[in-house]
Structures are given as C-alpha cells and as structure tokens.
Design a protein around this motif. Structure first.
Motif, short mmCIF file in Angstrom:
data_model
loop_
_atom_site.label_atom_id
_atom_site.label_comp_id
_atom_site.label_asym_id
_atom_site.label_seq_id
_atom_site.Cartn_x
_atom_site.Cartn_y
_atom_site.Cartn_z
N GLY A 202 0.83 -1.21 0.00
CA GLY A 202 0.00 0.00 0.00
C GLY A 202 0.86 1.25 0.00
N GLU A 203 1.92 1.21 0.80
CA GLU A 203 2.81 2.37 0.90
C GLU A 203 3.52 2.64 -0.44
OE1 GLU A 203 5.39 1.90 4.28
OE2 GLU A 203 6.69 3.51 3.53
N LEU A 204 3.98 1.55 -1.06
CA LEU A 204 4.65 1.69 -2.37
C LEU A 204 3.70 2.35 -3.37
CD1 LEU A 204 7.27 0.80 -4.04
CD2 LEU A 204 5.82 -1.04 -4.88
N LEU A 205 2.43 1.91 -3.35
CA LEU A 205 1.49 2.43 -4.34
C LEU A 205 1.03 3.85 -4.01
CD1 LEU A 205 -0.40 -0.89 -5.18
CD2 LEU A 205 1.36 0.29 -6.52
N ARG A 206 1.01 4.20 -2.72
CA ARG A 206 0.72 5.60 -2.34
C ARG A 206 1.82 6.52 -2.86
NH1 ARG A 206 -1.50 3.52 2.03
NH2 ARG A 206 0.41 3.46 3.24
N LEU A 207 3.04 6.05 -2.65
CA LEU A 207 4.21 6.79 -3.15
C LEU A 207 4.09 6.97 -4.66
CD1 LEU A 207 6.92 7.54 -1.58
CD2 LEU A 207 7.87 5.52 -2.67
N ALA A 208 3.69 5.90 -5.32
CA ALA A 208 3.55 5.93 -6.78
C ALA A 208 2.50 6.96 -7.18
CB ALA A 208 3.16 4.54 -7.28
N GLN A 209 1.36 6.91 -6.50
CA GLN A 209 0.26 7.82 -6.85
C GLN A 209 0.70 9.29 -6.66
OE1 GLN A 209 -3.31 7.03 -4.61
NE2 GLN A 209 -4.59 7.51 -6.37
N HIS A 210 1.41 9.54 -5.57
CA HIS A 210 1.87 10.92 -5.32
C HIS A 210 2.84 11.38 -6.40
CE1 HIS A 210 0.71 10.44 -0.86
NE2 HIS A 210 -0.26 10.97 -1.57
N SER A 211 3.52 10.43 -7.03
CA SER A 211 4.47 10.80 -8.09
C SER A 211 3.81 10.89 -9.45
CB SER A 211 5.59 9.76 -8.18
OG SER A 211 6.35 9.77 -7.03
N GLY A 212 2.50 10.60 -9.52
CA GLY A 212 1.80 10.73 -10.79
C GLY A 212 1.46 9.42 -11.48
N VAL A 213 1.77 8.28 -10.82
CA VAL A 213 1.40 6.98 -11.41
C VAL A 213 -0.12 6.84 -11.37
CG1 VAL A 213 1.51 4.48 -11.01
CG2 VAL A 213 3.58 5.87 -10.77
N THR A 214 -0.69 6.30 -12.46
CA THR A 214 -2.15 6.17 -12.52
C THR A 214 -2.60 4.71 -12.57
OG1 THR A 214 -2.05 6.36 -14.92
CG2 THR A 214 -2.49 8.39 -13.67
N LYS A 215 -1.66 3.80 -12.80
CA LYS A 215 -2.08 2.41 -13.01
C LYS A 215 -1.13 1.43 -12.33
CE LYS A 215 -3.36 0.92 -17.24
NZ LYS A 215 -3.32 0.30 -18.59
N ALA A 216 -1.70 0.36 -11.73
CA ALA A 216 -0.86 -0.70 -11.15
C ALA A 216 -1.40 -2.05 -11.61
CB ALA A 216 -0.90 -0.64 -9.63
N VAL A 217 -0.48 -2.91 -12.00
CA VAL A 217 -0.83 -4.29 -12.37
C VAL A 217 -0.07 -5.20 -11.43
CG1 VAL A 217 -0.70 -6.06 -14.16
CG2 VAL A 217 -1.27 -3.69 -14.77
N ALA A 218 -0.82 -5.99 -10.65
CA ALA A 218 -0.17 -6.89 -9.69
C ALA A 218 -0.24 -8.31 -10.20
CB ALA A 218 -0.87 -6.80 -8.34
N MET A 219 0.80 -9.09 -9.87
CA MET A 219 0.70 -10.54 -10.08
C MET A 219 0.23 -11.15 -8.78
SD MET A 219 3.31 -13.22 -11.79
CE MET A 219 4.50 -13.47 -10.48
N SER A 220 -0.72 -12.08 -8.88
CA SER A 220 -1.23 -12.79 -7.71
C SER A 220 -1.17 -14.27 -8.05
CB SER A 220 -2.65 -12.27 -7.43
OG SER A 220 -3.25 -12.97 -6.40
N ALA A 221 -2.16 -15.05 -7.71
CA ALA A 221 -2.13 -16.48 -8.03
C ALA A 221 -3.55 -17.02 -8.10
CB ALA A 221 -1.33 -17.24 -6.98
N LEU A 222 -3.71 -18.05 -8.91
CA LEU A 222 -5.02 -18.69 -9.10
C LEU A 222 -5.62 -19.16 -7.78
CD1 LEU A 222 -5.76 -21.32 -11.83
CD2 LEU A 222 -6.15 -21.94 -9.47
#
Ligand SMILES: NC(=O)c1ccc[n+]([C@@H]2O[C@H](COP(=O)([O-])OP(=O)(O)OC[C@H]3O[C@@H](n4cnc5c(N)ncnc54)[C@H](OP(=O)(O)O)[C@@H]3O)[C@@H](O)[C@H]2O)c1
Length: 321
Positions: free
Chosen positions: A85-105
């Motif tokens: 969550g923290e990584l993606l908050r940081l990303a959003q503050h820097s202007g990132v608009t999209k995240a694609v995560a790998m998860s598992a079946l």
C-alpha cells in the motif's frame, strides 16, 4: 515510463523483454546494483518491500508492475499488505495512474492449499493492497508455472530416464511464464482489464506423467514418471532440503489436485488474441535446463504407488503457488 518490480526474475525478465520489444520505456527494479539487464532498460536499485528506497525511481512513471515475491518474503502478511500500500501511495503521489499486480489462481483457496504462504509469500495481500490503492488496477492470477517442473524434476532427469515422485496422476494446466508476462504487458499498455482479476492457465490439463513425457520428447529421451509412496517422496524432499511444512504443502497440493475440477482458463487466449503457449513449446525452450548441470538427484527409490487404488484423477487444476 513503466516501473517493473521483480524485473530480474522469471516473469519479470519476460515482461521487460516484451515491453522493450514494444518500444516502451522501462525502469527495472532490482536490489542488486550489478544485475544484468537488457540494453535500453533503466535500472532502479531498491527494494520494493522498503518503499522509501524507490521514491526517486517513481519520477516520470505512469504505470507499475507489482511483483509479489519482490514485495518481500517471510514478512508478516499484514506487513506485506502495508508496504505494498505504501509503495502504491508513493507511486500515486508521483503521478502513477495504473498498477498491475501478479497474484495467483489459488489465492482464495484454503490456506493448506497455498504452499507459497508457507514460503512467506503473500499474493493475496499484494493483490488486496493493489485493489485498494485508488489507482486503476488489474490483478493477474496465474496457475501452475511450467517452470515448476525444473525445480521438481531437472536433477532426476539429468541422472536418468525415470522421474520418481508421488501422485503421478496429479494434474494441472501448466502455464508458460512468457504468457503471464504477455498478459501483464497487455494490462499495463491497455485499459480493457481495469478492475479485473483474470485467471491464467496453460491450454491443456496434463498429469505429471504427461509433463515428464513431453520433456522427454523435447530432450530426445524416453522419460517416464514412476509413482512412489507419499512417505518415500516426503523423505526425499526433506533430504533435498525442503523445509517442513512446505514439503507437506506441496504433497497435499498433489494429493488433492483431483478436488479441483479441470480448470483451463480461456483468459490467456482471449486477452492475447492467440492460443496460449503449450507445455511442449515451453519444454522445447528448456532443453539445457534438463540436460546440463551437476545437481544431485533426490534419492527416490522405486516403490508402490502413493495411493494404490486411487482413481485416475482427470482434468484437474492446481499449482505450486
Ligand atoms: N510457481 C507457481 O506455480 C506460481 C503460480 C502462481 C503464482 N506464483 C507466484 O509467483 C511469484 C514468483 O514469481 P517469479 O518466479 O517471477 O519470482 P522470482 O523470479 O523468484 O523473483 C522475482 C524477483 O523478485 C526479487 N526478489 C526475490 N526474493 C525477494 C525478497 N525476498 N525480497 C525482495 N525481492 C525479492 C528478485 O529480484 P532482485 O534480486 O533483482 O531484487 C527476483 O528476481 C511468487 O509470488 C509465487 O507465489 C507462482
């Protein structure tokens, strides 16, 4: 610019290559300042499980690939969720608009059918944090990686034509790792998978015996799978250094594979607009993995079947994730 975490790994390397081939500027995250990266890729040295180490790397980035193993192994699941969550908050503050995560079946399966958690990997938490991030998100849910067969069998195959293991008729739809990366690349470059969790599998259900024979065809040797009792396989896995309860988790996954009705997802084909790559195609690219090296074969002696009267378990889906 796309930031790829886990960029030096199995799926990440394919993803970097595919994005590069599309002419997309990439910043590849690695903890290793000396990691080899393809020409033209920007290196970001940092550890995604310590988001502050990537603050500078977010500059100019519009989309992030979130690799679950790169989010830290062996931490508390709540810590992994929080740091993702923290990584993606940081990303959003820097202007990132999209995240694609790998998860598992298997993220929603009972915990004893998710050996990855016993290894300290928290696909579910990484997926949940991505979904909650406020960014446009996609979580891809791959099943059994074809490459699992290298760690399971390559040492035995280098030493002879018989692969011994438990539950020979345990079956999955093995997935070429390049297809996982291709779907991730699609999600990063297009918007049609926003808010979705596509389940990815290979194109056909194969038993362990089927996979061993396909590897044999690829390397030009008459390989066969010989089933040994559960305890024999367990002892060999323990001697090979696999910790408990991880080895019990893997064996349970094999023993219970018949419980999962044969799941062959069409998502890979539908998203990519071409058939998913087959296990035979994968094996043909892996000849050296099964032919070279000096690893010691696990000492599995021939024996009785692990479940002598078990019915042949048809069409199942399960994976080491
Ligand atoms: N095997 C399956 O059948 C299956 C199925 C579904 C899902 N999965 C999931 O897929 C993931 C594995 O994918 P993969 O094979 O692509 O991974 P991988 O190649 O083993 O690792 C990817 C990268 O993550 C970084 N990394 C590894 N361990 C780390 C750690 N403890 N802390 C921080 N960074 C670390 C490494 O990069 P640097 O060293 O360069 O930093 C590595 O190159 C797991 O989460 C697994 O649960 C597996």
């Amino acid at each position: 610019m796309i930031l790829v975490t886990g960029a030096t790994g199995l799926v990440g390397r394919h993803l970097v290559d595919l994005l590069l081939a599309d002419g997309v500027p990439i910043r590849a995250v690695t903890r290793n300042p000396d990691a080899t990266l393809p020409e033209g890729v920007e290196r970001a040295v940092g550890d995604p499980s310590r988001p502050d180490t990537l603050a500078d790397a977010m500059k100019g980035v519009h989309a992030v690939f979130v690799h679950p193993r790169a989010m830290g192994q062996g931490h508390d699941p709540d810590v992994v969720r929080a740091s993702t969550g923290e990584l993606l908050r940081l990303a959003q503050h820097s202007g990132v608009t999209k995240a694609v995560a790998m998860s598992a079946l298997n993220v929603d399966y009972p915990l004893d059918q998710q050996p990855s958690r016993l290894r300290g990997e928290y696909n579910k938490e990484v997926e949940a944090a991505t979904e909650e991030s406020g960014l446009q998100w996609t979580a891809i849910r791959p099943g059994y990686f074809a490459t699992n067969t290298v760690s399971s069998w390559a040492a035995q195959i280098r030493h002879g034509d018989v692969v011994r293991g438990a539950y020979g008729d345990a079956a999955w739809a093995p997935l070429h790792e390049r297809d996982i990366a291709a779907v991730a690349a699609h999600a990063l470059l297009h918007d049609d998978l926003a808010g979705q969790k596509p389940v990815l599998t290979g194109p056909e259900i194969m038993t362990q015996g089927d996979m061993v024979r396909a590897i044999g065809r690829a390397i030009g040797r008459p390989l066969r799978f010989e089933e040994v009792p559960h305890e024999v396989a367990r002892e060999a896995m323990a001697r090979g250094g696999l910790p408990e309860p991880l080895l019990d988790g893997y064996l349970k996954l094999q023993a219970d594979s018949y419980l999962q009705a044969g799941l062959v997802s069409k998502a890979t084909e539908n998203i990519l607009g071409r058939p998913a790559l087959t296990f035979s195609q994968w094996a043909a690219e892996q000849v050296s993995a099964f032919s070279a090296g000096h690893a010691t074969a696990p000492d599995l002696k021939p024996g009785h079947r692990s479940r002598p009267d078990s019915p042949r378990r048809a069409a199942t889906s399960h994976q080491k994730s």
